[in-house]
Design an enzyme around this catalytic site. Structure first.
Site, mmCIF file in Angstrom:
data_model
loop_
_atom_site.group_PDB
_atom_site.id
_atom_site.type_symbol
_atom_site.label_atom_id
_atom_site.label_comp_id
_atom_site.label_asym_id
_atom_site.label_seq_id
_atom_site.Cartn_x
_atom_site.Cartn_y
_atom_site.Cartn_z
ATOM 1 C CE LYS A 489 -0.136 -0.272 5.003
ATOM 2 N NZ LYS A 489 -0.821 -0.850 6.152
ATOM 3 N NE ARG A 586 -6.966 0.762 10.458
ATOM 4 C CZ ARG A 586 -5.711 0.539 10.083
ATOM 5 N NH1 ARG A 586 -4.808 1.525 10.132
ATOM 6 N NH2 ARG A 586 -5.325 -0.639 9.673
ATOM 7 C CE1 TYR A 714 10.469 32.707 0.907
ATOM 8 C CE2 TYR A 714 10.805 30.353 1.225
ATOM 9 C CZ TYR A 714 10.511 31.425 0.396
ATOM 10 O OH TYR A 714 10.266 31.213 -0.923
ATOM 11 C CG MET A 763 7.404 23.983 -2.449
ATOM 12 S SD MET A 763 6.391 24.785 -3.679
ATOM 13 C CE MET A 763 5.386 25.851 -2.679
HETATM 14 C C1 LIG Z 1 -0.172 -1.612 6.938
HETATM 15 C C2 LIG Z 1 -0.776 -2.818 7.477
HETATM 16 C C3 LIG Z 1 0.000 -3.928 7.841
HETATM 17 C C4 LIG Z 1 1.500 -3.929 7.823
HETATM 18 O O1 LIG Z 1 2.012 -3.370 9.011
HETATM 19 P P1 LIG Z 1 3.579 -3.251 9.272
HETATM 20 O O2 LIG Z 1 3.704 -2.778 10.644
HETATM 21 O O3 LIG Z 1 4.079 -2.288 8.286
HETATM 22 O O4 LIG Z 1 4.126 -4.609 9.054
HETATM 23 C C5 LIG Z 1 -0.645 -5.084 8.201
HETATM 24 N N1 LIG Z 1 -2.004 -5.144 8.243
HETATM 25 C C6 LIG Z 1 -2.770 -4.092 7.940
HETATM 26 C C7 LIG Z 1 -4.250 -4.226 8.011
HETATM 27 C C8 LIG Z 1 -2.191 -2.889 7.552
HETATM 28 O O5 LIG Z 1 -2.963 -1.835 7.266
#
Ligand SMILES: *Cc1c(COP(=O)(O)O)cnc(C)c1O
Length: 819
Positions: A489, A586, A714, A763
């Site tokens: 992700k 969550r 700045y 920036m």
């Molecule tokens: C991002 C995520 C992980 C991975 O977690 P890490 O600590 O990076 O290994 C596992 N499960 C879910 C649902 C996640 O969102």
């Protein structure tokens, strides 16, 4: 390939092993250890080596690819196929090594063995550059210097070779004696010993003593006395020695090293005379490696004058191939470092792993000094190209076109690089993956420049081997049969999209997971075929999820109903994943939902629950271990209720990275590996178990001297009461370098020294205080690397490595390295 012919029966005799033979006369030309890289299955012998995974598991795959000869340790596997030859040994690695020893024994060629902590590969490659006009050299490819790599390299020795150059690295006691038997070096070279840790050894000295076992029978030993101060005279190996030093008396005693425009001028005392040489480098490591080569040439009997002439022409060795974005949506694999068959095979393997474009093109120059006749050489290359599914070959050089008929693909030939460049506009490179590989004299860097997108001077370098190393590390921590879902992700935590997914697919992870459907679609469009879970499947994306065969995470009854309504009624068993809330609060089903959910799952034939999972909130933190244990327990109970109504068994998973090592009972059927893959794990006590995968670097644009009291940036935030010097670098908050790093909070590495920011982060730029340092525009500034770790950056601004990584903006070009 070999002038020596080995049959499977000969090899069985060499190994003095039990056999189950189908065809005794089968000829063996290739030794294979990986079922994914097989060149010529008919005459290959597969070794079921167990390193990260039991090699016997891959016998079936190798068989499917046409292999019929196997060396195994577990006799039960010999019953699997009747039309195969099996050699059954106690230890497969030892068998591989013994075959190499026997092969080496057949040849009397001179060999150079190289060991040390740093610089082995560079010294090997430079000696190759220096000596190739006088010898027909066989050398180990890239850094193939292990217990497995060395035997595979030595197996390539052939009648035509007049010199072998092999490097040897060890990671544990007792390994070097075996390598010594395989290489049998006449000449030994000890390179830089560095500060490298002596892990696997009781002390640094023990590690050195072990290394020197390589040279027990050497005639000549080339070394610096500075590295062997703890040894007695008797412990220095070799019938003769040749020493070099920058600080004490030696056969080659360096008396001065002076930088001159991009080069270095060295003077030394040799045989009581003053001699000199020019090295075309200025950094410390290259100078030392250059001196080692200088010493070697003199020790081999070259005159100081000859040595000087050749040393000045040395060229940089890039050890790794690079994957980067090219013009017209092409992907470019740049590997113009060496042009021999074994490195070509490695590069083609990597090309073959790329799925983002259906079309694969190879631009290759003629190969020289391979020790093979041209017909054999180009036949072998043609086989490789066919096997790796290359669509187009562009051959450069006057020779290669004579063998055009061997190549069964789209070909174009050019006499030289110049001719290729003239024809470049007519070649229409677009939407393809292009491997560029050529001998040095063809100057393929010019081709790579034409094909590569211009890179703005801030780059994120990603070390794919390190990532594979981290994957193997976690794999080794899993109970047998536990699968891996790799979390890609957020652009693989900032590191890339299909580039990372290709690697993970090649290394056979079981699942990928992304946050949004778009990310999954991009991977499908890039040819990724692994199953992909989408963690936030938005309603409007359901159609696309179905079309691209993505698998939604279902976290509520609304989502489930919505998805069921979108699925065509004739659909059966569409894979979904059920998310349970065990305490994160969550997304996910609560205990109260479970009954209704069970009912729905039971009667819905349109879907199949591929997995049931939950997420740990503090798997790496000891203070919350009680809570983690409760989460695991709750997950077990809730998932059991669901499993009870299903007629099949879904995969269960709850562990993220930190859970893998700390909570073995939380591994269930699968783990979800995220940040660990990228090199971080707050649960690991020893931080050297993971490898650094990313380096972020930028460049100095301008250097300025400031007077007392002048200010920087700045709002005049950066004050220099006593004046000083600043450097402006090309990275700012728009690149992901957080404003919180401003005013001295953040530091970057320039020329090996940490320097603080001064003033606010802009920036697109940042100013650094380099007072008292010699820094020039164009110098590199490292934002983070192994030494200046992301953990440190995260602490500086009170965040976590996840945020630092994922903030690096898409404007920063990613370049991937692979050896
Ligand atoms: C991002 C995520 C992980 C991975 O977690 P890490 O600590 O990076 O290994 C596992 N499960 C879910 C649902 C996640 O969102």
């Amino acid at each position: 390939m070999h002038n020596l012919k080995y049959t499977i029966a000969n090899i069985a005799i060499i190994l003095n092993a039990d056999v189950k033979l189908f065809d005794k006369q089968a000829i063996i030309k290739y030794l294979v250890i990986d079922s994914r890289s097989i060149l010529s299955p008919k005459d290959s012998l597969f070794f079921a080596l167990s390193s990260h995974r039991n090699g016997h598991y891959f016998i079936n795959d190798a068989y499917q690819k046409g292999i019929r000869n196997f060396v195994i340790a577990d006799v039960t596997y010999s019953k699997q196929f009747s039309d195969c030859n099996f050699i059954i040994v106690d230890d497969v690695l030892t068998a591989l090594q013994n075959i190499a020893i026997q092969h080496r024994n057949q040849y009397t060629l001179k060999t150079i063995g190289i060991t040390g902590s740093n610089g082995k590969t560079i010294v090997k490659e430079w000696l190759y550059q220096l000596l190739a006009v006088d010898y027909n050299i066989i050398r180990s490819p890239k850094s193939y210097n292990s217990q497995i790599g060395v035997p595979l390299s030595v197996w390539q020795i052939d009648d035509e070779h007049t010199l072998g150059i092999f490097e040897a690295g060890i990671s544990a006691s007792n390994e070097m004696e075996t390598l010594a038997k395989i290489i049998q070096p006449n000449i030994g070279i000890l390179t830089n010993l560095g500060e490298a840790h002596a892990e696997g050894f009781s002390s640094k000295n023990q590690k050195l003593t072990e290394k020197l076992l390589l040279f027990k029978n050497a005639e000549l030993f080339i070394y610096s006395p500075d590295y062997v101060t703890d040894l007695s005279i008797q412990e220095i190996p070799g019938k003769k020695q040749f020493s070099w030093s920058m600080s004490q008396e030696a056969d080659l005693q360096i008396i001065s090293v002076e930088p001159i425009v991009d080069k270095c001028y060295l003077r030394a005392i040799y045989k009581e005379n003053e001699i000199e040489c020019i090295l075309p480098f200025q950094d410390k490591a290259s100078i030392e490696n250059g001196i080692i080569c200088w010493a070697t040439m003199l020790a081999l009997g070259y005159s100081p004058k000859q040595a000087d002439l050749r040393l000045e022409k040395l060229s940089h060795v890039s050890m790794r191939l690079e994957l980067k974005n090219g013009i017209n949506q092409c992907s470019i694999i740049d590997d113009s470092y060496s042009a021999d068959i074994s490195s070509l095979a490695i590069a083609l393997d990597f090309l073959n792993q790329q799925n983002q474009h259906p079309k694969r093109t190879v631009i290759i120059s003629e190969l020289f000094e391979t020790g093979k006749n041209d017909l054999d050489l180009y036949t072998e290359i043609a086989n490789l190209l066919a096997q790796k599914q290359v669509n187009r070959l562009i051959g450069i050089g006057t020779h290669i076109s004579n063998f055009a008929s061997l190549f069964n693909l789209d070909t174009r030939f050019f006499d030289d690089t110049e001719a290729f460049i003239s024809a470049f506009p007519t070649l229409n490179f677009s939407h393809e993956t292009i491997l560029i590989k050529g001998a040095r004299r063809f100057e393929f860097a010019r081709i790579s420049k034409l094909l590569t997108q211009k890179i703005h001077d801030t780059v994120l370098e990603i070390d794919l081997n390190a990532m594979v190393g981290n994957l193997h590390f976690y794999r080794s921590k899993l109970k047998p049969g536990v699968k891996i879902m790799a979390m890609v992700k957020a652009f693989s935590y900032g590191s890339g999209s299909f580039e990372i997914a290709n690697l993970l697919q090649f290394h056979k992870v079981d699942y990928l997971a992304v946050a949004y459907a778009d990310e999954g679609i991009a991977l499908r469009k890039a040819g990724i075929t692994l199953p992909i879970m989408v963690m936030s499947p938005e309603e409007y994306a359901f159609e696309a999820i179905i079309k691209y065969q993505l698998e939604p995470e279902i976290y509520s009854l609304e989502i489930l109903n919505g998805f069921l309504n979108t699925l065509p009624s004739e659909q059966s068993e569409f894979p979904i994943h059920i998310k349970i809330d065990s305490g994160m609060h969550r997304l996910g089903f609560d205990e109260l939902d479970i009954n209704e959910l069970s009912g729905l799952l039971k009667k819905s034939k349109q879907i199949k629950v591929q997995s049931i999972f939950s997420h740990l909130v503090a798997s790496g933190e000891a203070e919350h271990d009680g809570f983690t244990a409760k989460q695991i327990e709750k997950f077990e109970i809730m998932s059991r209720t669901l499993c009870d109504v299903l007629e099949y068994k879904p995969l269960l998973h709850i562990s993220n990275t930190s859970g893998i090592t700390r909570w073995p009972n939380g591994q269930f059927d699968m783990v979800r590996l995220g940040i660990g893959l990228y090199g971080f794990d707050s649960a690991l006590i020893k931080n050297n178990e993971l490898q650094t995968t990313m380096v972020l670097k930028t460049t100095v644009t301008q250097v300025k001297a400031l007077n007392n009291g002048e200010t920087v940036g700045y709002s005049r935030k950066g004050v220099m009461p006593n004046g000083g010097k600043i450097a402006t670098v090309k990275i700012g908050y728009a690149d992901g370098y957080n404003r919180a790093f401003g005013n001295g909070v953040g530091k970057m590495l320039i020329n090996g020294k940490l320097v603080p920011t001064i003033g606010s982060i802009c920036m697109d730029m940042t100013m650094l205080d380099i007072s008292g340092m010699d820094v020039k525009p164009g110098d590199e500034a490292i934002v983070f690397n192994r030494e200046h770790d992301i953990m440190v950056l995260a602490e500086e601004i009170n965040t976590i490595p996840y945020e630092i990584l994922t903030n690096i903006s898409q404007r920063v070009k990613r370049v991937y390295f692979y050896e």
